[in-house]
Design a protein around this motif. Structure first.
Motif, PDB file in Angstrom:
ATOM      1  N   GLY A 111      11.868  -3.390 -34.526  1.00 43.37           N
ATOM      2  CA  GLY A 111      11.514  -3.411 -33.109  1.00 43.37           C
ATOM      3  C   GLY A 111      10.449  -2.405 -32.778  1.00 43.37           C
ATOM      4  O   GLY A 111       9.937  -1.692 -33.645  1.00 43.37           O
ATOM      5  N   GLY A 112      10.136  -2.362 -31.500  1.00 41.82           N
ATOM      6  CA  GLY A 112       9.148  -1.412 -31.029  1.00 41.82           C
ATOM      7  C   GLY A 112       8.934  -1.558 -29.541  1.00 41.82           C
ATOM      8  O   GLY A 112       9.480  -2.458 -28.899  1.00 41.82           O
ATOM      9  N   SER A 113       8.137  -0.646 -29.010  1.00 42.50           N
ATOM     10  CA  SER A 113       7.735  -0.669 -27.604  1.00 42.50           C
ATOM     11  C   SER A 113       6.227  -0.553 -27.547  1.00 42.50           C
ATOM     12  O   SER A 113       5.633   0.220 -28.302  1.00 42.50           O
ATOM     13  CB  SER A 113       8.363   0.486 -26.830  1.00 42.50           C
ATOM     14  OG  SER A 113       9.751   0.316 -26.721  1.00 42.50           O
ATOM     15  N   TRP A 114       5.631  -1.319 -26.642  1.00 40.50           N
ATOM     16  CA  TRP A 114       4.188  -1.336 -26.532  1.00 40.50           C
ATOM     17  C   TRP A 114       3.787  -1.140 -25.078  1.00 40.50           C
ATOM     18  O   TRP A 114       4.333  -1.779 -24.175  1.00 40.50           O
ATOM     19  CB  TRP A 114       3.645  -2.666 -27.054  1.00 40.50           C
ATOM     20  CG  TRP A 114       3.976  -2.852 -28.497  1.00 40.50           C
ATOM     21  CD1 TRP A 114       3.223  -2.457 -29.565  1.00 40.50           C
ATOM     22  CD2 TRP A 114       5.167  -3.432 -29.051  1.00 40.50           C
ATOM     23  NE1 TRP A 114       3.872  -2.764 -30.741  1.00 40.50           N
ATOM     24  CE2 TRP A 114       5.073  -3.364 -30.455  1.00 40.50           C
ATOM     25  CE3 TRP A 114       6.316  -3.998 -28.501  1.00 40.50           C
ATOM     26  CZ2 TRP A 114       6.056  -3.850 -31.307  1.00 40.50           C
ATOM     27  CZ3 TRP A 114       7.310  -4.476 -29.351  1.00 40.50           C
ATOM     28  CH2 TRP A 114       7.169  -4.398 -30.728  1.00 40.50           C
ATOM     29  N   VAL A 115       2.842  -0.234 -24.857  1.00 43.55           N
ATOM     30  CA  VAL A 115       2.313   0.001 -23.516  1.00 43.55           C
ATOM     31  C   VAL A 115       1.394  -1.174 -23.177  1.00 43.55           C
ATOM     32  O   VAL A 115       0.540  -1.556 -23.983  1.00 43.55           O
ATOM     33  CB  VAL A 115       1.522   1.329 -23.459  1.00 43.55           C
ATOM     34  CG1 VAL A 115       0.832   1.485 -22.111  1.00 43.55           C
ATOM     35  CG2 VAL A 115       2.460   2.503 -23.713  1.00 43.55           C
ATOM     36  N   LEU A 116       1.592  -1.748 -22.001  1.00 42.36           N
ATOM     37  CA  LEU A 116       0.781  -2.879 -21.576  1.00 42.36           C
ATOM     38  C   LEU A 116      -0.483  -2.379 -20.872  1.00 42.36           C
ATOM     39  O   LEU A 116      -0.449  -1.401 -20.135  1.00 42.36           O
ATOM     40  CB  LEU A 116       1.577  -3.799 -20.643  1.00 42.36           C
ATOM     41  CG  LEU A 116       2.877  -4.366 -21.226  1.00 42.36           C
ATOM     42  CD1 LEU A 116       3.484  -5.374 -20.254  1.00 42.36           C
ATOM     43  CD2 LEU A 116       2.658  -5.000 -22.591  1.00 42.36           C
ATOM     44  N   ALA A 117      -1.562  -3.073 -21.117  1.00 41.54           N
ATOM     45  CA  ALA A 117      -2.855  -2.710 -20.529  1.00 41.54           C
ATOM     46  C   ALA A 117      -2.956  -3.298 -19.120  1.00 41.54           C
ATOM     47  O   ALA A 117      -2.585  -4.439 -18.877  1.00 41.54           O
ATOM     48  CB  ALA A 117      -3.985  -3.255 -21.401  1.00 41.54           C
TER      49      ALA A 117
ATOM     50  N   ALA B  69       0.853  -1.188   0.000  1.00 40.49           N
ATOM     51  CA  ALA B  69       0.000   0.000   0.000  1.00 40.49           C
ATOM     52  C   ALA B  69       0.886   1.234   0.000  1.00 40.49           C
ATOM     53  O   ALA B  69       1.909   1.283   0.683  1.00 40.49           O
ATOM     54  CB  ALA B  69      -0.901  -0.008   1.230  1.00 40.49           C
ATOM     55  N   GLY B  70       0.534   2.201  -0.795  1.00 39.65           N
ATOM     56  CA  GLY B  70       1.307   3.437  -0.873  1.00 39.65           C
ATOM     57  C   GLY B  70       2.280   3.475  -2.029  1.00 39.65           C
ATOM     58  O   GLY B  70       2.922   4.491  -2.275  1.00 39.65           O
ATOM     59  N   LEU B  71       2.385   2.371  -2.755  1.00 41.63           N
ATOM     60  CA  LEU B  71       3.273   2.325  -3.918  1.00 41.63           C
ATOM     61  C   LEU B  71       2.449   1.859  -5.106  1.00 41.63           C
ATOM     62  O   LEU B  71       1.733   0.851  -5.022  1.00 41.63           O
ATOM     63  CB  LEU B  71       4.441   1.371  -3.673  1.00 41.63           C
ATOM     64  CG  LEU B  71       5.545   1.387  -4.714  1.00 41.63           C
ATOM     65  CD1 LEU B  71       6.207   2.756  -4.781  1.00 41.63           C
ATOM     66  CD2 LEU B  71       6.587   0.338  -4.375  1.00 41.63           C
ATOM     67  N   GLY B  72       2.510   2.606  -6.213  1.00 40.59           N
ATOM     68  CA  GLY B  72       1.727   2.272  -7.389  1.00 40.59           C
ATOM     69  C   GLY B  72       2.542   2.380  -8.655  1.00 40.59           C
ATOM     70  O   GLY B  72       3.752   2.591  -8.628  1.00 40.59           O
ATOM     71  N   VAL B  73       1.871   2.252  -9.759  1.00 39.86           N
ATOM     72  CA  VAL B  73       2.485   2.313 -11.076  1.00 39.86           C
ATOM     73  C   VAL B  73       1.847   3.475 -11.829  1.00 39.86           C
ATOM     74  O   VAL B  73       0.621   3.629 -11.821  1.00 39.86           O
ATOM     75  CB  VAL B  73       2.269   0.992 -11.841  1.00 39.86           C
ATOM     76  CG1 VAL B  73       2.824   1.080 -13.250  1.00 39.86           C
ATOM     77  CG2 VAL B  73       2.908  -0.168 -11.083  1.00 39.86           C
ATOM     78  N   LEU B  74       2.669   4.293 -12.447  1.00 40.38           N
ATOM     79  CA  LEU B  74       2.142   5.408 -13.231  1.00 40.38           C
ATOM     80  C   LEU B  74       1.299   4.891 -14.387  1.00 40.38           C
ATOM     81  O   LEU B  74       1.657   3.883 -15.017  1.00 40.38           O
ATOM     82  CB  LEU B  74       3.292   6.262 -13.765  1.00 40.38           C
ATOM     83  CG  LEU B  74       4.091   7.032 -12.725  1.00 40.38           C
ATOM     84  CD1 LEU B  74       5.335   7.649 -13.353  1.00 40.38           C
ATOM     85  CD2 LEU B  74       3.228   8.106 -12.085  1.00 40.38           C
ATOM     86  N   PRO B  75       0.197   5.550 -14.685  1.00 43.11           N
ATOM     87  CA  PRO B  75      -0.647   5.120 -15.804  1.00 43.11           C
ATOM     88  C   PRO B  75       0.149   5.064 -17.111  1.00 43.11           C
ATOM     89  O   PRO B  75       0.984   5.928 -17.385  1.00 43.11           O
ATOM     90  CB  PRO B  75      -1.732   6.207 -15.875  1.00 43.11           C
ATOM     91  CG  PRO B  75      -1.740   6.831 -14.520  1.00 43.11           C
ATOM     92  CD  PRO B  75      -0.329   6.732 -14.003  1.00 43.11           C
ATOM     93  N   ASP B  76      -0.100   4.042 -17.877  1.00 44.79           N
ATOM     94  CA  ASP B  76       0.517   3.855 -19.198  1.00 44.79           C
ATOM     95  C   ASP B  76       2.037   3.829 -19.163  1.00 44.79           C
ATOM     96  O   ASP B  76       2.697   4.163 -20.148  1.00 44.79           O
ATOM     97  CB  ASP B  76       0.039   4.928 -20.183  1.00 44.79           C
ATOM     98  CG  ASP B  76      -1.452   4.878 -20.413  1.00 44.79           C
ATOM     99  OD1 ASP B  76      -2.026   3.767 -20.394  1.00 44.79           O
ATOM    100  OD2 ASP B  76      -2.070   5.938 -20.602  1.00 44.79           O
ATOM    101  N   SER B  77       2.628   3.421 -18.042  1.00 43.65           N
ATOM    102  CA  SER B  77       4.089   3.414 -17.958  1.00 43.65           C
ATOM    103  C   SER B  77       4.702   2.025 -18.112  1.00 43.65           C
ATOM    104  O   SER B  77       5.909   1.903 -18.264  1.00 43.65           O
ATOM    105  CB  SER B  77       4.554   4.012 -16.624  1.00 43.65           C
ATOM    106  OG  SER B  77       4.284   3.126 -15.552  1.00 43.65           O
ATOM    107  N   VAL B  78       3.892   0.978 -18.078  1.00 51.21           N
ATOM    108  CA  VAL B  78       4.431  -0.378 -18.215  1.00 51.21           C
ATOM    109  C   VAL B  78       4.577  -0.664 -19.705  1.00 51.21           C
ATOM    110  O   VAL B  78       3.596  -0.673 -20.450  1.00 51.21           O
ATOM    111  CB  VAL B  78       3.540  -1.416 -17.525  1.00 51.21           C
ATOM    112  CG1 VAL B  78       4.134  -2.806 -17.676  1.00 51.21           C
ATOM    113  CG2 VAL B  78       3.361  -1.070 -16.050  1.00 51.21           C
ATOM    114  N   GLN B  79       5.832  -0.863 -20.135  1.00 48.68           N
ATOM    115  CA  GLN B  79       6.109  -1.054 -21.555  1.00 48.68           C
ATOM    116  C   GLN B  79       6.941  -2.305 -21.783  1.00 48.68           C
ATOM    117  O   GLN B  79       7.888  -2.579 -21.051  1.00 48.68           O
ATOM    118  CB  GLN B  79       6.879   0.135 -22.131  1.00 48.68           C
ATOM    119  CG  GLN B  79       6.077   1.392 -22.208  1.00 48.68           C
ATOM    120  CD  GLN B  79       6.801   2.474 -22.993  1.00 48.68           C
ATOM    121  OE1 GLN B  79       7.946   2.320 -23.385  1.00 48.68           O
ATOM    122  NE2 GLN B  79       6.126   3.572 -23.221  1.00 48.68           N
TER     123      GLN B  79
END
Length: 160
Positions: free
Chosen positions: A70-76, A46-56
């Motif tokens: 290649g490429g990078s894709w934001v994970l849902a 609790a108190g630690l999260g992930v920024l929206p749309d930051s997991v790639q």
């Protein structure tokens, strides 16, 4: 080249890596694994999260004399039955990612010595409480494939 997936721990708790699951990970083939089956799960305090749309998820390959792909894709983000944050390649990105996989795989079959590549995962974290409240906090990172449930802990109970 890409037949062995190397995981580099950027967490301060690299000693929390689960050895048996690290071996399992090293035997995965990122060129033949269906990206639609990949699930990354996070167990965060609790108190630690992930920024929206930051997991790639990023995949890249380079072949001598032929350029790179290649490429990078934001994970849902979603929640699993255990209420963990889970991340998957968005359905609209699967075709593009599979195309990169197929090109890299074709290059590797033709020229294994001249083909290099990488697969990586990145995310941005955020705190919602003062840092002092997270002293001693621990979390886990898990990886799953649809044909091999449940997700396996890569880092278990690691300092965050």
């Amino acid at each position: 080249m890409l037949r062995s997936l190397l995981l580099v721990g950027v967490l301060s708790g690299c000693t929390s890596m689960v050895p048996g699951n690290a071996l399992w990970l090293s035997q995965l083939d990122p060129l033949s694994a269906d990206p639609g089956d990949i699930t990354v799960a996070l167990e965060l305090p609790a108190g630690l999260g992930v920024l929206p749309d930051s997991v790639q998820l990023s995949l890249s390959a380079k072949r001598t004399g032929h350029g790179s792909v290649g490429g990078s894709w934001v994970l849902a983000e979603a929640r699993d039955p255990l209420d963990r944050r889970v991340y998957r390649v968005a359905s609209q990105d699967l075709t593009e990612l599979r195309t990169v996989q197929m090109q890299a795989q074709a290059w590797e079959e033709v020229d294994p010595g001249g083909t290099t590549g990488s697969l990586s995962l990145a995310l941005g974290g955020r705190r919602t409480v003062p840092a002092a409240q997270l002293a001693g906090a621990r979390g886990s990172v898990l990886l799953g494939l649809a044909q091999d449930p449940p997700p396996r802990a890569l880092f278990r109970d690691a300092p965050v």
